[in-house]
Write an enzyme that holds these catalytic residues in place. Structure first.
Site, PDB file in Angstrom:
ATOM      1  N   VAL A 184      -0.236   6.213  12.569  1.00  0.00           N
ATOM      2  CA  VAL A 184       0.181   5.277  13.446  1.00  0.00           C
ATOM      3  C   VAL A 184       1.600   5.665  13.895  1.00  0.00           C
ATOM      4  O   VAL A 184       2.316   5.051  14.742  1.00  0.00           O
ATOM      5  CB  VAL A 184       0.301   3.826  12.679  1.00  0.00           C
ATOM      6  CG1 VAL A 184      -1.238   3.295  12.745  1.00  0.00           C
ATOM      7  CG2 VAL A 184       1.054   3.830  11.481  1.00  0.00           C
ATOM      8  N   LYS A 196       9.134  -5.208   7.319  1.00  0.00           N
ATOM      9  CA  LYS A 196       8.230  -6.039   7.345  1.00  0.00           C
ATOM     10  C   LYS A 196       8.821  -7.396   8.316  1.00  0.00           C
ATOM     11  O   LYS A 196       8.260  -8.015   9.109  1.00  0.00           O
ATOM     12  CB  LYS A 196       7.621  -6.587   6.218  1.00  0.00           C
ATOM     13  CG  LYS A 196       6.590  -5.783   5.469  1.00  0.00           C
ATOM     14  CD  LYS A 196       5.428  -5.525   6.592  1.00  0.00           C
ATOM     15  CE  LYS A 196       4.248  -4.628   5.480  1.00  0.00           C
ATOM     16  NZ  LYS A 196       2.983  -4.080   6.568  1.00  0.00           N
ATOM     17  N   THR A 211      -5.477  -4.873  -3.550  1.00  0.00           N
ATOM     18  CA  THR A 211      -5.793  -3.480  -2.862  1.00  0.00           C
ATOM     19  C   THR A 211      -5.491  -2.422  -3.447  1.00  0.00           C
ATOM     20  O   THR A 211      -4.384  -2.771  -4.369  1.00  0.00           O
ATOM     21  CB  THR A 211      -5.432  -3.575  -1.394  1.00  0.00           C
ATOM     22  OG1 THR A 211      -4.045  -3.153  -1.427  1.00  0.00           O
ATOM     23  CG2 THR A 211      -5.657  -4.763  -0.652  1.00  0.00           C
ATOM     24  N   ASP A 233      -7.219   5.869  10.402  1.00  0.00           N
ATOM     25  CA  ASP A 233      -6.692   6.028   9.418  1.00  0.00           C
ATOM     26  C   ASP A 233      -6.079   7.598   9.034  1.00  0.00           C
ATOM     27  O   ASP A 233      -6.690   8.528   9.797  1.00  0.00           O
ATOM     28  CB  ASP A 233      -7.803   5.567   8.196  1.00  0.00           C
ATOM     29  CG  ASP A 233      -6.924   5.052   7.031  1.00  0.00           C
ATOM     30  OD1 ASP A 233      -6.909   3.745   6.908  1.00  0.00           O
ATOM     31  OD2 ASP A 233      -6.228   5.941   6.266  1.00  0.00           O
ATOM     32  N   TYR A 267      10.718  -1.586   2.529  1.00  0.00           N
ATOM     33  CA  TYR A 267       9.422  -2.281   3.051  1.00  0.00           C
ATOM     34  C   TYR A 267       9.702  -3.596   3.494  1.00  0.00           C
ATOM     35  O   TYR A 267       9.201  -3.961   4.607  1.00  0.00           O
ATOM     36  CB  TYR A 267       8.519  -2.343   1.802  1.00  0.00           C
ATOM     37  CG  TYR A 267       7.114  -2.953   1.966  1.00  0.00           C
ATOM     38  CD1 TYR A 267       6.138  -2.326   2.245  1.00  0.00           C
ATOM     39  CD2 TYR A 267       7.040  -4.291   1.667  1.00  0.00           C
ATOM     40  CE1 TYR A 267       4.752  -2.659   2.601  1.00  0.00           C
ATOM     41  CE2 TYR A 267       5.836  -5.090   1.926  1.00  0.00           C
ATOM     42  CZ  TYR A 267       4.592  -4.368   2.301  1.00  0.00           C
ATOM     43  OH  TYR A 267       3.427  -4.976   2.308  1.00  0.00           O
TER      44      TYR A 267
HETATM   45  N1  LIG Z   1      -1.917  -5.589  -0.522  1.00  0.00           N
HETATM   46  C1  LIG Z   1      -1.037  -6.423  -0.363  1.00  0.00           C
HETATM   47  O1  LIG Z   1      -0.598  -7.087  -1.541  1.00  0.00           O
HETATM   48  C2  LIG Z   1      -0.179  -6.493   1.000  1.00  0.00           C
HETATM   49  C3  LIG Z   1       0.480  -7.772   0.958  1.00  0.00           C
HETATM   50  C4  LIG Z   1       1.263  -7.869   2.030  1.00  0.00           C
HETATM   51  C5  LIG Z   1       1.056  -7.096   3.153  1.00  0.00           C
HETATM   52  N2  LIG Z   1       0.125  -5.972   2.968  1.00  0.00           N
HETATM   53  C6  LIG Z   1      -0.120  -5.122   4.038  1.00  0.00           C
HETATM   54  O2  LIG Z   1      -1.433  -5.046   4.607  1.00  0.00           O
HETATM   55  C7  LIG Z   1      -1.723  -3.762   5.184  1.00  0.00           C
HETATM   56  C8  LIG Z   1      -2.784  -3.000   4.463  1.00  0.00           C
HETATM   57  O3  LIG Z   1      -2.440  -2.671   3.026  1.00  0.00           O
HETATM   58  P1  LIG Z   1      -3.677  -2.660   1.836  1.00  0.00           P
HETATM   59  O4  LIG Z   1      -3.048  -3.591   1.099  1.00  0.00           O
HETATM   60  O5  LIG Z   1      -5.021  -3.010   2.464  1.00  0.00           O
HETATM   61  O6  LIG Z   1      -3.272  -1.269   1.445  1.00  0.00           O
HETATM   62  P2  LIG Z   1      -4.313  -0.037   1.251  1.00  0.00           P
HETATM   63  O7  LIG Z   1      -3.816   1.114   0.729  1.00  0.00           O
HETATM   64  O8  LIG Z   1      -5.607  -0.587   0.606  1.00  0.00           O
HETATM   65  O9  LIG Z   1      -4.887   0.429   2.790  1.00  0.00           O
HETATM   66  C9  LIG Z   1      -3.737   0.720   3.829  1.00  0.00           C
HETATM   67  C10 LIG Z   1      -4.333   1.628   4.746  1.00  0.00           C
HETATM   68  O10 LIG Z   1      -3.442   2.411   5.748  1.00  0.00           O
HETATM   69  C11 LIG Z   1      -3.718   3.804   5.923  1.00  0.00           C
HETATM   70  N3  LIG Z   1      -2.328   4.325   6.320  1.00  0.00           N
HETATM   71  C12 LIG Z   1      -1.155   4.296   5.630  1.00  0.00           C
HETATM   72  N4  LIG Z   1      -0.334   5.153   6.451  1.00  0.00           N
HETATM   73  C13 LIG Z   1      -0.863   5.261   7.593  1.00  0.00           C
HETATM   74  C14 LIG Z   1      -0.383   5.811   8.859  1.00  0.00           C
HETATM   75  N5  LIG Z   1       0.667   6.415   9.014  1.00  0.00           N
HETATM   76  N6  LIG Z   1      -1.293   6.128   9.636  1.00  0.00           N
HETATM   77  C15 LIG Z   1      -2.719   5.742   9.497  1.00  0.00           C
HETATM   78  N7  LIG Z   1      -3.177   4.872   8.427  1.00  0.00           N
HETATM   79  C16 LIG Z   1      -2.206   4.755   7.605  1.00  0.00           C
HETATM   80  C17 LIG Z   1      -3.943   4.087   4.458  1.00  0.00           C
HETATM   81  O11 LIG Z   1      -4.636   5.671   4.324  1.00  0.00           O
HETATM   82  C18 LIG Z   1      -4.773   3.140   3.908  1.00  0.00           C
HETATM   83  O12 LIG Z   1      -6.292   3.344   4.206  1.00  0.00           O
HETATM   84  C19 LIG Z   1      -0.184  -2.768   4.871  1.00  0.00           C
HETATM   85  O13 LIG Z   1       0.478  -2.978   6.292  1.00  0.00           O
HETATM   86  C20 LIG Z   1       0.477  -3.754   3.877  1.00  0.00           C
HETATM   87  O14 LIG Z   1       1.805  -3.423   3.793  1.00  0.00           O
HETATM   88  C21 LIG Z   1      -0.374  -5.819   1.836  1.00  0.00           C
END
Ligand SMILES: NC(=O)c1ccc[n+]([C@@H]2O[C@H](COP(=O)([O-])OP(=O)(O)OC[C@H]3O[C@@H](n4cnc5c(N)ncnc54)[C@H](O)[C@@H]3O)[C@@H](O)[C@H]2O)c1
Length: 286
Positions: free
Chosen positions: A64, A161, A192, A38, A157
């Protein structure tokens, strides 16, 4: 009872928060040793503090978007724990938002860097380690319903995706011969920090208009699906993009007469006979 991932080693990117964090905990519960990456070191420390058996969990600060950092993250598992079986490319940000006529090209690129390049680099380095290990593996990419249909998220976004969904299918074909499965999860709205926060009230209020399931998704809902894709029960599943969205996409455009879980359009039952010349039957429901 033996855990699904006993003896296995997994990497989770973006593991310090939300879905990634829940998945780290679920993988540990299933018996795996886990390395998570992270950018947010504070949240990473919090997660480390929460886990009793620290011998099975390591953190590596890794962006990443940076190839050398992703390679080092994977090496921490493959060399540090001696193997790599599971890679969850999860890190993500909301990225560029606003009307497309106002989006800076640099912000578009940054969005694609985290989401698209991140999934590519994670898959590339995980696949190298898995091929070298000779035991196959499972790679899971975190996509979104936003990558499947319009209106699921900000423009850049959503496009990124969609790229992840396509990349997943093609990577699955290429890596099948090595016994490496590649799948994507497509979450709907999950509680989240990425989506909640200051708009929380408005999201909860509007939820009933776009999702039939009567509660928000939880990070654990997605972690359970990722565990299924990581483990032996999905041994013949590859190239898939599986939705976990409380029926959001299934609900579709909600044309007149289609199922409404809140009962608002279902006050009558009957039979519509089209242009047959026969009249429709219709009876009120009490
Ligand atoms: N929450 C939703 O509704 C939702 C829906 C569909 C998809 N997603 C996807 O799920 C995944 C996780 O999201 P989440 O909702 O848990 O969000 P979140 O913000 O709680 O967690 C995301 C994590 O990724 C880390 N991060 C961001 N950019 C980074 C980078 N360049 N390198 C390393 N770490 C990095 C952040 O620091 C964070 O800890 C994402 O890919 C998001 O697009 C989330």
């Amino acid at each position: 009872m033996a855990g699904e991932l006993d003896g296995r080693v997994a990497v989770v990117t973006g593991g310090a928060s939300g879905i990634g964090r829940a998945t780290v905990l679920r993988f540990l519960d299933a018996g795996a040793r886990v390395v998570f990456g992270d950018l947010n070191e504070r949240n990473a420390e919090r997660l480390l503090d929460e886990v009793d058996d620290r011998s099975r969990l390591r953190f590596v600060r890794a962006d990443v978007c940076e190839e050398s950092e992703v390679a080092a993250l994977v090496a921490a598992a493959a060399d540090g724990f001696g193997r790599l079986d599971v890679m969850f490319n999860n890190a993500g940000v909301g990225g560029a938002f606003g009307p497309l006529t106002e989006i800076d090209a640099a912000d578009w690129d940054r969005t694609f860097a985290v989401i698209g390049r991140g999934a590519f680099l994670g898959t590339k380095h995980a696949a190298r380690a898995m091929i070298a290990g000779g035991g196959g593996g499972s790679i899971v990419n975190n996509a979104s319903v936003a990558g499947l249909v319009g209106g699921g998220g900000p423009l850049a976004y959503s496009a990124a995706k969609a790229a992840v969904v396509s990349f997943t299918a093609n990577a699955a074909v290429e890596l099948a011969g090595h016994g490496i499965r590649v799948n994507a999860v497509c979450p709907g709205l999950v509680d989240t920090p990425l989506v909640m926060g200051k708009d929380e009230d408005s999201i909860l209020e509007r939820m009933a208009t776009f999702q039939p399931w009567p509660r928000l998704g939880r990070p654990e809902d997605i972690a359970g699906l990722v565990l299924f894709l990581a483990g032996p029960d999905s041994a013949f599943v590859t190239g898939e993009a599986i939705r976990a969205d409380g029926g959001m996409v299934a609900w579709g455009p909600r044309m007149t007469g289609t199922v409404d879980p809140r009962g608002l359009t279902r006050r009558y039952a009957g039979f519509a006979d089209g242009s047959t010349g026969r009249p429709p039957t219709r009876r009120p429901l009490t």
